[in-house]
Motif scaffolding. Structure first.
Motif, short mmCIF file in Angstrom:
data_model
loop_
_atom_site.label_atom_id
_atom_site.label_comp_id
_atom_site.label_asym_id
_atom_site.label_seq_id
_atom_site.Cartn_x
_atom_site.Cartn_y
_atom_site.Cartn_z
N ALA D 77 0.90 -1.25 0.10
CA ALA D 77 0.09 0.19 -0.07
C ALA D 77 0.89 1.20 -0.01
O ALA D 77 0.39 2.17 -0.59
CB ALA D 77 -0.87 0.04 1.23
N LEU D 78 2.07 1.17 0.56
CA LEU D 78 3.12 2.25 0.56
C LEU D 78 3.30 2.78 -0.78
O LEU D 78 3.13 4.12 -1.21
CB LEU D 78 4.30 2.11 1.32
N LEU D 79 3.31 1.77 -1.72
CA LEU D 79 3.75 2.52 -3.24
C LEU D 79 2.41 2.96 -3.85
O LEU D 79 2.58 3.77 -4.54
CB LEU D 79 4.05 0.91 -3.94
N ALA D 80 1.22 2.58 -3.32
CA ALA D 80 -0.13 3.03 -4.15
C ALA D 80 -0.44 4.16 -3.34
O ALA D 80 -1.23 5.02 -3.86
CB ALA D 80 -1.03 1.73 -3.80
N LEU D 81 0.15 4.61 -2.34
CA LEU D 81 -0.24 5.60 -1.35
C LEU D 81 -0.18 7.21 -2.38
O LEU D 81 -0.95 7.75 -2.35
CB LEU D 81 0.67 5.97 -0.24
N PRO D 82 1.00 7.30 -3.01
CA PRO D 82 0.86 8.49 -3.85
C PRO D 82 -0.36 8.54 -4.68
O PRO D 82 -0.86 9.73 -4.85
CB PRO D 82 1.98 8.50 -4.66
N VAL D 83 -0.81 7.64 -5.38
CA VAL D 83 -1.80 7.57 -6.18
C VAL D 83 -2.90 7.99 -5.43
O VAL D 83 -3.80 8.89 -5.88
CB VAL D 83 -1.95 6.39 -6.93
N GLY D 84 -2.97 7.40 -4.48
CA GLY D 84 -4.43 7.74 -3.33
C GLY D 84 -4.32 9.27 -3.07
O GLY D 84 -5.46 9.87 -3.15
N ILE D 85 -2.92 9.60 -2.85
CA ILE D 85 -2.93 11.07 -2.19
C ILE D 85 -3.38 12.11 -3.39
O ILE D 85 -4.26 12.89 -3.38
CB ILE D 85 -1.56 11.57 -1.84
N ALA D 86 -2.71 11.73 -4.74
CA ALA D 86 -3.34 12.46 -5.90
C ALA D 86 -4.75 12.45 -6.07
O ALA D 86 -5.35 13.44 -6.20
CB ALA D 86 -2.52 11.81 -6.92
N ALA D 87 -5.26 11.27 -6.20
CA ALA D 87 -6.59 11.14 -6.36
C ALA D 87 -7.72 12.09 -5.40
O ALA D 87 -8.45 12.83 -5.74
CB ALA D 87 -7.30 9.71 -6.39
N THR D 88 -7.25 11.91 -3.89
CA THR D 88 -7.94 12.57 -2.94
C THR D 88 -7.64 14.18 -2.94
O THR D 88 -8.55 15.10 -3.05
CB THR D 88 -7.38 11.97 -1.72
N ALA D 89 -6.24 14.62 -3.53
CA ALA D 89 -6.21 15.98 -3.83
C ALA D 89 -7.17 16.62 -5.05
O ALA D 89 -7.79 17.52 -4.71
CB ALA D 89 -4.89 16.31 -4.23
N VAL D 90 -6.93 15.75 -6.04
CA VAL D 90 -8.07 16.16 -7.09
C VAL D 90 -9.65 16.31 -6.61
O VAL D 90 -10.28 17.31 -6.69
CB VAL D 90 -8.05 15.27 -8.11
N LEU D 91 -9.96 15.42 -5.78
CA LEU D 91 -11.05 15.33 -4.97
C LEU D 91 -11.59 16.48 -4.34
O LEU D 91 -12.43 17.44 -4.48
CB LEU D 91 -11.70 13.96 -4.58
N VAL D 92 -10.53 16.70 -3.37
CA VAL D 92 -10.79 17.96 -2.34
C VAL D 92 -10.71 19.39 -3.11
O VAL D 92 -11.54 20.32 -2.94
CB VAL D 92 -9.84 17.82 -1.40
#
Ligand SMILES: Nc1ncnc2c1ncn2[C@@H]1O[C@H](COP(=O)(O)OP(=O)(O)OP(=O)(O)O)[C@@H](O)[C@H]1O
Ligand SMILES: Nc1ncnc2c1ncn2[C@@H]1O[C@H](COP(=O)(O)OP(=O)(O)OP(=O)(O)O)[C@@H](O)[C@H]1O
Ligand SMILES: CC(C)C[C@H](N)C(=O)O
Ligand SMILES: [Mg+2]
Ligand SMILES: [Mg+2]
Lengths: 241, 443, 374, 335, 263
Positions: D77-92
């Motif tokens: 999941a640590l590898l996937a984290l940046p993608v999660g952050i990016a998607a969340t950033a876009v959402l917020v």
């Protein structure tokens, strides 16, 4: 002090009309300042002096009139853009960042500058030794007069071409007020234009190249500082005798 | 630079028009049957009744927030404590419970209060921390020594069916007032402690207090059976079954062309509605009288600027306490009414989302500071909250209609119930967007 | 005729992950009956879902109000949680004379509620399960145990019933502590349970809720390695979550022996959902019972068919398993008698609840095996 | 007297779990506090945004896992984290544009923002469920334990075991790193100072040439990162269920407030205070006491209060703290 | 009227007020001046009950009032204005004044339910008084304006106006003059004198405008670094070398001085 190559004044705000809500506060107010000039606005409370300053700075939508800076029409620009065009402003109230330290307040004044700001900061501290002592203290904990000094210092940090001060001496002690006016003269001598509102009107007009008496959002008298001071009518009605 | 913008003047017709729209919504709900409305008077009235209770709760919150700027997020706790009243007042006594430990219990509670009072006296007289601690510890031991056996005995008494102290068997309407008093007493204690806190800090303190009150209700079985719930709380209005067996009523229903079951449901709900309306209007009347007088002006001044109000001779702490207690009492009354309407006391259902934040949404959407706004907001939001249960899935049905059949469509259709929240959120955002100061802003 | 059947389940809220499986079970039965075309001269059955939220009595009442007065359903599968069920039953179903058959509301309080004969459930009261669980534990030689329960009427009722039965049989409950569902962290609870100690930990909770959290933390900290699981916990999820970590644990849930369940599981798989998810089978049975009772009473009026429920559910008659609903309808239409067994071996006792056959399971080598039934 | 066993029991059941939980709360509270400090409202959508970020991260993790990618002992999941952050950033950022910006322009009262965030919370709540469903999802891989109970017992020969999960250690380490980075950013960089300036006095920030929209964007991006990291760490350590992410909101707020709203140090202190008070106050000391005083056989569990009151207890502690320090441990803001 | 004995107020290690002792005589208009940060406002705040003192006592008419909350001091006749205006921003100017009187029966909640008539009569009287004050301050045209929308100077006037709504014994004015037009300040000065003569108010005035101080105040107290530096009649004080050095300065130098460092 007018530079010969510049036929038009540095700042020229012509026929400004506008207000906060539906009713207009400014009724065709005109202000001009030349390079290196000190212009002082005086007038009764609620005359629209602060409003006029805000209008010049683009914080108030204008229904009529335009603002020209250095030959360029800046009427449609946002305040941030005007800062980048070389305007600096000290509002009448809420003019510091209360939870940031004095030093950080000054740094924020220099926000748009990319060069070394230490020298300017030293000069500001020099000017206001009282706040120099408190450079690590949160500005919100300062006394009223000290805050005022920080606020002016912050604007000086911008190294603006046009410095706009809304009652910079309100609440500062006489000695600091004198210092401040001295400094303003000095600043003006370096070619920076000053536009300020003052209620300590007599002292202010003494150093003014041009003075405006604003009443109900319109220019009532416009003349050199000396001439206004000499006018008994103006003295009695607006300068407290 | 002032942050104020001149607020656009609000038309005096706004409130009446909005109330009319709301009335039309209920009429549609009662008569028209389609994807949006159910066309059943029973549903419409049921929603309205709960909406009226929400409105009273919202009024209480509005008193605290709208008049005085007190950020109370412990609404759920005061509702719950008000809900205790019908249980203790109107339920028939439990055989043997009182004998098992009643007097001892009272003694224990007295000992508890006595200890606190003593501690305070000692504190004021001596100002010695250890003396106060000594009193508190001694008192606590005495309290537990009295309390624990009493509770064990009461809870052991017919544990499967009762296990609680039981009620007094008095009329349930009386419990509404008692509910208000319970909540007021709790609010007084809370206010004494917490009202020194400001804005969000007060919010979290009251949030915690709300949680604590609910936790007590859930875990102190002797009070109201805790999570085992109490059902069959007596009603102030007739039972449907009785009506259905009453030949006169059957005739009456037939004359109006309703089936008996339907008519009895409507009748009962109308009775409730009348009761609720009486309470609601009485509270509004008193509140408006107070608000439209120097008291209201003083409150607004305090809300605007406490330091200045204090300097102008207003005892801010005392006023805060006053309005906090009054508002909580109103919430408590609503709590008692709600339990009466539900006929059930189920402490697990007291969750902050539903009973604190939804109420806040009602107050803000309605327009804080304005009583009619709170009522409007409450009834409207409650209507939406209930109706989105249907609207959400319908919405998703419409949305995915054009999609080709497949996993995605199936997944979306399967998730339809979650549209409930999305729809609720969208409605809330839309209302706030078009009426940022609430539907009926203050003045 | 188009017969509408309501479902009042907690699609949102704390048990939102349990509700879809239950709805799927119920809908499976409705579909089966509907497609047979044998119910009341070829009536079709249309399911109508309602969200009871499981915790909000007022919202559940409103939902059932809508189902009954607006949708005009002829019976309701639900409610799901006991508190909400009681509220909607008393306030709406009874006054309107509509039958509710709950697959999952297991509070003992529902046994004694004044329901005008309109409430049934296809799951047994928790009072019974407590006894069974105590029995099994004594047989396995577990003499003292810690108990943790989900803090609602189900958990508390079950834990209390168990504690009473266990102590009566000579066991010791070292601690009987609640846990709240949906909490962020269970270390405090596990610390408390560990401090009290015991040969095993009874987890009267929900597998997709705090129950799993407790087990997880207890395993990780080494507080317990042997668990006893009642119905809320027994399910495939448990095996998926913990695998062989819970070897040596055991449990029981209301489920009957034999073919019925297996057939249901197969049917569920075909229909594309997990039949082992909690109360899915009971939901199937609830829906089937209602529809068969309508057929037996030759009426879709709940006030009429409520009287046939016990008949249909119990002997005498031909035994009916899941998937046999068409056959059952044929028999009934032909004037015969059926004994609905269904997916959970339905056997109704007064006052209209499942007698409670329990399946004893144990966990070995990362798998759940059925040990026996009682 | 058996001090070792007592200590191990304490560490295992109180200290380690509370520290990990405290770190999770601290991370969440940091996000809340940041938004409060700069955008000046309590963001109720925080928990559900955490859930959204985690859901995206989980989906990506599954993708990576199915591709056979792994990080060895660390969770993928640590590898996937940046993608999660990016998607969340876009959402917020999208949410900010669609919702909050309007109210900023209106200069609406903070409570309006709070209510708008409740609306956003509802929508986000549904969105996450549409995305990943309501069920519990597990996405933890890699080594589970750094110290496992059985190994510890064998190694030490003590009666008590000690467990340290890798996710617990990871949580604490990541929290420390993130906090340090955030402090450095806010107090040392120009952008960070601009954010603080904006939070202090919006109009004046404007006059200083600070672009308010940029500050807002930056705030949301940082908040999105904090939220996703907090959500993923929590999900790794406990489990992922959308519903729980709403529930965690209350302790997170409690932590942010008791520490002093708007103050990052406070958020961290608050997180640990809440976690430790939940665990320690309801801990039955019978076992520890048993080791310390072998002769003593206390009748009860030596538990101050039952665990069913644990949340209440932590709130009592909060209230007491607030009574003595009305704006939190580290003098936060109040609007 | 007011006696302050060895008052200390520290912020952390910083001694904002550091052992100040002073007396304000009944019926006087006492001036309080001093450099920025001398501790004047802090002293006011301690006297007015906003800040608790670190140590020391405050007496009013011989009675110990140390640490009494502001609202109790108000009812004892001690009023104050704030250096940074504290208006009730969402209320109208008139309401700002009308809320001041402390003995309104309409402020007791149950009386608002049962004694409407009496409240209405009181309101009429208070409204009349408020309008008088508005006339006096030359802001009658702003009667219905929200106080938050006033200009900086107008807010200052409103601050002063509030103290005129009741019969005060002593009024503390914290820089009423800052930001007020000098002509109007002259009028305010007249008003202060009149209130002092006619209604017997005692005043304690912080101000940086020396003309104003010189015209009104006797005696003048000078504070510096938290302590009382000097005290005496105004003209005396203005000759005091210490005071000139610390506070007054010697006027503009730069008019004649050559251009200095550049900013
Ligand atoms: N809350 C606070 N925390 C720390 N220092 C403070 C605080 N309030 C005031 N001070 C300090 O105390 C000193 C005295 O402040 P005060 O406001 O009393 O000055 P003053 O005499 O009123 O000055 P001015 O004429 O500028 O209003 C100042 O140096 C100020 O920095
Ligand atoms: N934010 C605002 N909204 C509405 N009206 C305002 C606002 N700010 C000022 N006004 C009104 O505009 C008029 C002019 O105000 P302005 O602040 O420009 O006066 P000023 O000349 O600066 O006075 P002062 O010397 O007192 O500072 C006043 O009558 C005031 O009531
Ligand atoms: C869904 C179920 C687990 C509900 C539980 N049996 C109850 O009665 O509340
Ligand atoms: Mg101005
Ligand atoms: Mg001052």
């Amino acid at each position: 002090m007018q530079s010969p190559s510049q036929p038009q004044p540095f700042l020229s705000a012509q026929g400004m009309r506008g207000g906060y809500g539906k009713a207009d506060i400014l009724h065709g107010c005109t202000l001009t300042v030349d390079r290196g000039q000190i212009a002082v606005i005086v007038g009764p409370n609620g005359a629209g002096k602060s409003t006029a300053m805000k209008a010049v700075f683009g914080m108030l939508p204008l229904r009529e009139g335009r603002v020209v800076l250095g030959g360029e029409d800046i009427t449609p620009l946002s305040p941030q853009d005007r800062v980048r065009k070389g305007m600096g402003f000290v509002p009448q109230t809420h003019n510091i960042f209360p939870t940031m330290t004095v030093e950080e307040n000054l740094e924020m004044g220099a926000f748009i500058r990319d060069d070394d700001v230490r020298q300017t900061m030293a000069q500001v501290y020099d000017l206001f030794p009282a706040v120099a002592e408190k450079r690590k203290q949160a500005a919100g904990e300062l006394s009223g007069g000290q805050r005022q000094q920080v606020a002016v210092g912050r604007a000086l940090m911008t190294r603006p071409q046009l410095l706009m001060l809304d009652e910079p001496t309100a609440g500062v002690s006489p000695i600091v007020m004198d210092e401040l006016f001295d400094r303003i003269i000095e600043v003006a001598r370096t070619g920076i234009s000053i536009l300020m509102v003052e209620q300590n009107a007599r002292q202010a007009l003494e150093i003014a190249d041009i003075g405006y008496v604003l009443v109900q959002g319109a220019n009532r008298y416009t003349d050199t500082g000396e001439a206004l001071l000499a006018d008994p009518e103006v003295r009695r009605t607006f300068l407290g005798g | 630079m002032s942050a104020n913008r001149q607020a656009a003047a609000v038309s005096p017709w706004r409130a009446p028009i909005l109330f009319a729209i709301l009335a039309v919504l209920f009429l549609l709900e009662g008569t028209v049957r389609n994807g949006l409305f159910s066309g059943s008077w029973n549903t419409a009235l049921a929603i309205l009744n709960m909406g009226l209770i929400s409105a009273i709760t919202a009024l209480g919150v509005n008193m605290q927030w709208g008049y005085a700027g007190l950020f109370n997020t412990g609404v759920v706790g005061f509702l719950a404590i008000g809900g205790l009243a019908p249980v203790l007042v109107s339920l028939p006594p439990v055989d043997g419970a009182w004998a098992a430990g009643g007097p001892r219990l009272i003694l224990a509670l007295l000992a508890g209060i006595g200890t606190l009072a003593m501690a305070r006296i000692v504190h004021v007289r001596t100002r010695r921390g250890w003396a106060v601690a000594l009193v508190l510890i001694g008192g606590f031991v005495a309290y537990r020594w009295l309390f624990d056996p009493a509770v064990t005995a009461i809870e052991a008494n017919n544990a499967a069916r009762a296990g609680n102290i039981g009620g007094l068997g008095l009329p349930v309407l009386m419990s509404w007032i008692v509910g208000g008093l319970f909540a007021a007493a709790a609010a007084w204690a809370v206010g004494k402690v917490a009202l020194g806190l400001r804005s969000d800090y007060l919010a979290i303190a009251t949030l915690g207090i709300g949680e604590i009150i609910v936790a007590v209700l859930r875990n102190e079985d002797w009070l109201a059976r805790g999570v085992k719930n109490i059902a069959s709380i007596p009603r102030p209005v007739p039972y449907e079954i009785e009506l259905q067996q009453n030949p006169e009523f059957v005739d009456f229903a037939a004359r109006w062309g309703f089936s008996v079951a339907e008519a009895s449901g409507i009748w009962v709900k109308l009775c409730y509605m009348l009761l609720f309306l009486v309470v609601l209007l009485a509270i509004i009347l008193l509140a408006e009288l107070a608000l439209k007088s120097p008291w209201g002006r003083m409150m607004r001044a305090i809300r605007d600027n406490e330091t200045a109000a204090e300097a102008m001779g207003k005892d801010v702490t005392a006023r805060h306490l006053q309005v906090f207690v009054l508002g909580s009492a109103v919430i408590g009354i609503a709590g008692a009414m709600m339990i009466t309407l539900d006929g059930l006391m189920a402490p697990t259902s007291y969750n902050p989302l539903r009973y604190t934040f939804l109420i806040w949404v009602m107050v803000i959407v309605g327009g804080s500071g304005n009583n009619w706004g709170s009522v409007l907001g409450a009834v409207l939001i409650w209507f939406v909250w209930i109706k989105v249960e249907v609207w959400g899935p319908n919405l998703i049905g419409v949305l995915v209609g054009p999609l080709p059949d497949g996993d995605l469509k199936a997944h979306l259709l399967g998730s339809a119930p979650h549209m409930r929240f999305i729809a609720m959120g969208l409605v809330l955002l839309l209302v706030l967007r078009f009426a940022p100061r609430g539907l009926v802003p203050e003045k | 005729e188009e017969i509408k059947m309501g479902m009042s389940l907690g699609f949102t809220g704390p048990l939102e992950s349990m509700a879809p499986g239950m709805a799927a079970g119920a809908e499976l039965a409705m579909k089966e009956v509907s497609e047979s075309g044998l119910l009341l001269d070829g009536s079709t059955v249309v399911p109508v879902q309602g969200d009871s939220t499981c915790t909000d009595a007022a919202a559940a009442t409103a939902t059932v109000e809508r189902l009954i007065t607006a949708e005009g359903v002829r019976g309701i599968v639900g409610g799901m949680c006991s508190g909400e069920t009681i509220a909607s039953l008393q306030n709406v179903a009874v006054p309107n004379g509509v039958v509710m058959i709950s697959p999952s509301a297991t509070s003992p309080a529902l046994s004694t509620i004044d329901d005008n004969g309109l409430f049934f459930r296809t799951s047994p009261s928790d009072a019974r399960q407590g006894e069974i669980m105590a029995e099994i534990m004594m047989e396995k030689g577990v003499q003292n145990a810690a108990v943790t329960y989900t803090n609602n009427d189900y958990g508390k009722g079950l834990a209390d019933a168990f504690a009473a039965a266990f102590q009566e049989k000579g066991g010791t409950v070292t601690v009987n502590a609640a846990h709240d569902d949906g909490k962020a962290d269970y270390s405090a609870e596990v610390a408390a349970l560990a401090a009290a100690g015991g040969d095993a930990l009874v987890v009267a909770g929900y597998v997709d809720q705090g129950g799993s959290g407790i087990v997880r933390a207890a395993l990780d900290t080494g507080a317990f390695d042997r668990f006893v699981f009642p119905d809320g916990m027994v399910g495939q999820a448990l095996v998926d979550n913990f695998g062989s970590e819970i070897d040596g644990s055991f449990g029981q849930n209301p489920a009957a022996e034999g073919e019925g369940r297996d057939k249901f599981l197969a049917m569920a798989e075909e229909a594309g959902f997990d039949g082992t998810s909690a109360y899915s089978a009971e939901a199937y049975d609830a829906a089937a019972l209602m529809l068969l009772s309508m057929a037996a009473a030759k009426s879709s009026d709940p006030n009429v068919w409520k009287n046939s429920v016990m008949d249909v559910a119990n002997a005498p008659g031909e035994q009916i398993l899941p998937g046999d609903l068409a056959k059952a309808l044929e028999i009934i239409n032909g004037g015969g008698d059926v004994d609905y067994v269904g997916a959970s071996a339905v056997e109704m006792v007064e006052p209209g609840e499942s007698a409670g056959t329990f399946r004893e399971v144990s966990f070995e080598n990362g798998e759940m095996t059925v040990v026996g039934y009682r | 007297m058996d001090i070792l066993n007592a200590l191990v029991a304490f560490l295992n059941f109180v200290f380690i779990p509370a520290a990990a939980y405290g770190a999770q709360l601290a991370l969440g509270a940091l996000g809340v506090t940041l938004i409060y400090a700069i955008l000046r409202f309590s963001n109720f959508a925080h928990g559900d945004t955490m859930a959204f970020g985690t859901a995206i991260t989980i989906l990506v993790t599954w993708g990576l896992q199915s591709l056979g990618v792994s990080l060895g002992p660390l969770p993928t999941a640590l590898l996937a984290l940046p993608v999660g952050i990016a998607a969340t950033a876009v959402l917020v950022l999208g949410t900010d544009r669609a919702v909050y910006r309007f109210y900023r322009a209106q200069r609406a009262a903070p409570i309006i923002f709070v209510m708008a965030s409740v609306g956003v919370m509802f929508v986000m709540n549904g969105l996450t469920r549409l995305l990943i469903g309501v069920d519990e999802q597990r996405f933890d891989d890699g080594a589970r334990f750094i110290i496992a109970v059985r190994d510890f017992r064998e190694w030490s020969g003590l009666a008590e075991g000690l467990a340290l999960r890798s996710t617990q250690a990871l949580t604490v380490v990541v929290t420390a790193i993130v906090c340090a980075a955030l402090f450095w950013f806010l107090n040392r960089t120009k952008s960070g100072k601009a954010m603080r300036a904006y939070s202090d006095n919006e109009d004046l920030a404007l006059l200083s040439g600070i672009d308010p929209e940029r500050v807002v964007r930056l705030t949301w991006i940082i908040a999105a990162a904090l939220m996703t990291i907090a959500g993923v760490l929590y999900g790794l350590d406990k489990s992922f269920r959308p519903f729980n992410y709403f529930q965690i909101l209350l302790p997170i707020f409690a932590a942010a407030i008791v520490g002093g709203l708007g103050n990052p140090v406070g958020a961290i202190a608050g997180g640990f205070l809440v976690a430790f008070s939940e665990v320690a106050v309801t801990y039955p000391w019978v076992k520890v006491a048993g080791y310390l005083f072998p002769g003593w056989q206390p009748g009860g569990l030596l538990q101050l209060l039952g665990t069913e009151y644990k949340f209440a207890v932590s709130f009592v502690i909060l209230i007491v703290v607030l009574l003595f320090r009305p704006t939190g441990l580290f003098s936060g803001k109040s609007v | 009227m007011i006696r302050v004995e060895d008052l200390h107020r520290h912020f952390g290690g910083f001694r904002a007020v550091d052992g100040a002792s002073l007396t304000i005589e009944t019926g006087s208009i006492t001036g309080l001046i001093g450099p920025n940060g001398a501790g004047k406002s802090t002293l006011f705040n301690v006297i007015a009950g906003v800040l608790p003192p670190t140590s020391g006592r405050v007496f009013m008419d011989g009675q110990d009032i140390t640490g009494l909350p502001p609202h109790e001091l108000f009812h004892k006749g001690l009023l104050r204005t704030f250096q940074l205006a504290h208006e009730f921003s969402s209320m109208t100017v008139r309401e700002n004044l009308m809320m001041v009187p402390g003995t309104q029966s309409g402020e007791t909640i149950w009386k608002t339910w049962f004694q409407r008539g009496r409240i209405d009569r009181e309101e009429a009287e208070i409204r009349r008084r408020a309008d008088e004050v508005l006339d006096f301050l030359t802001i009658r045209h702003l009667t219905h304006e929200k106080a938050g929308n006033l200009s900086g100077g107008q807010k200052k006037l409103l601050e002063l106006g509030r103290t005129m709504m009741v019969d005060a014994k002593i009024v503390f004015l914290d820089e009423v003059g800052a930001g007020v037009n000098r002509t109007l300040l002259g009028t305010i000065g007249d008003a202060i004198v009149r209130l002092n003569r006619e209604r017997g108010y005692t005043f304690c005035v912080i101000e940086h405008d020396m003309d104003f101080i010189g015209r009104l105040c006797d005696p003048v107290i000078v504070m510096a670094a938290g302590k009382v530096l000097a005290q005496g009649p105004a003209d005396h004080i203005m000759q005091n070398d210490d005071v000139i050095e610390a506070y007054l300065g010697t006027g503009l130098k730069n008019k004649v001085k050559a251009a200095g460092g550049a900013l």
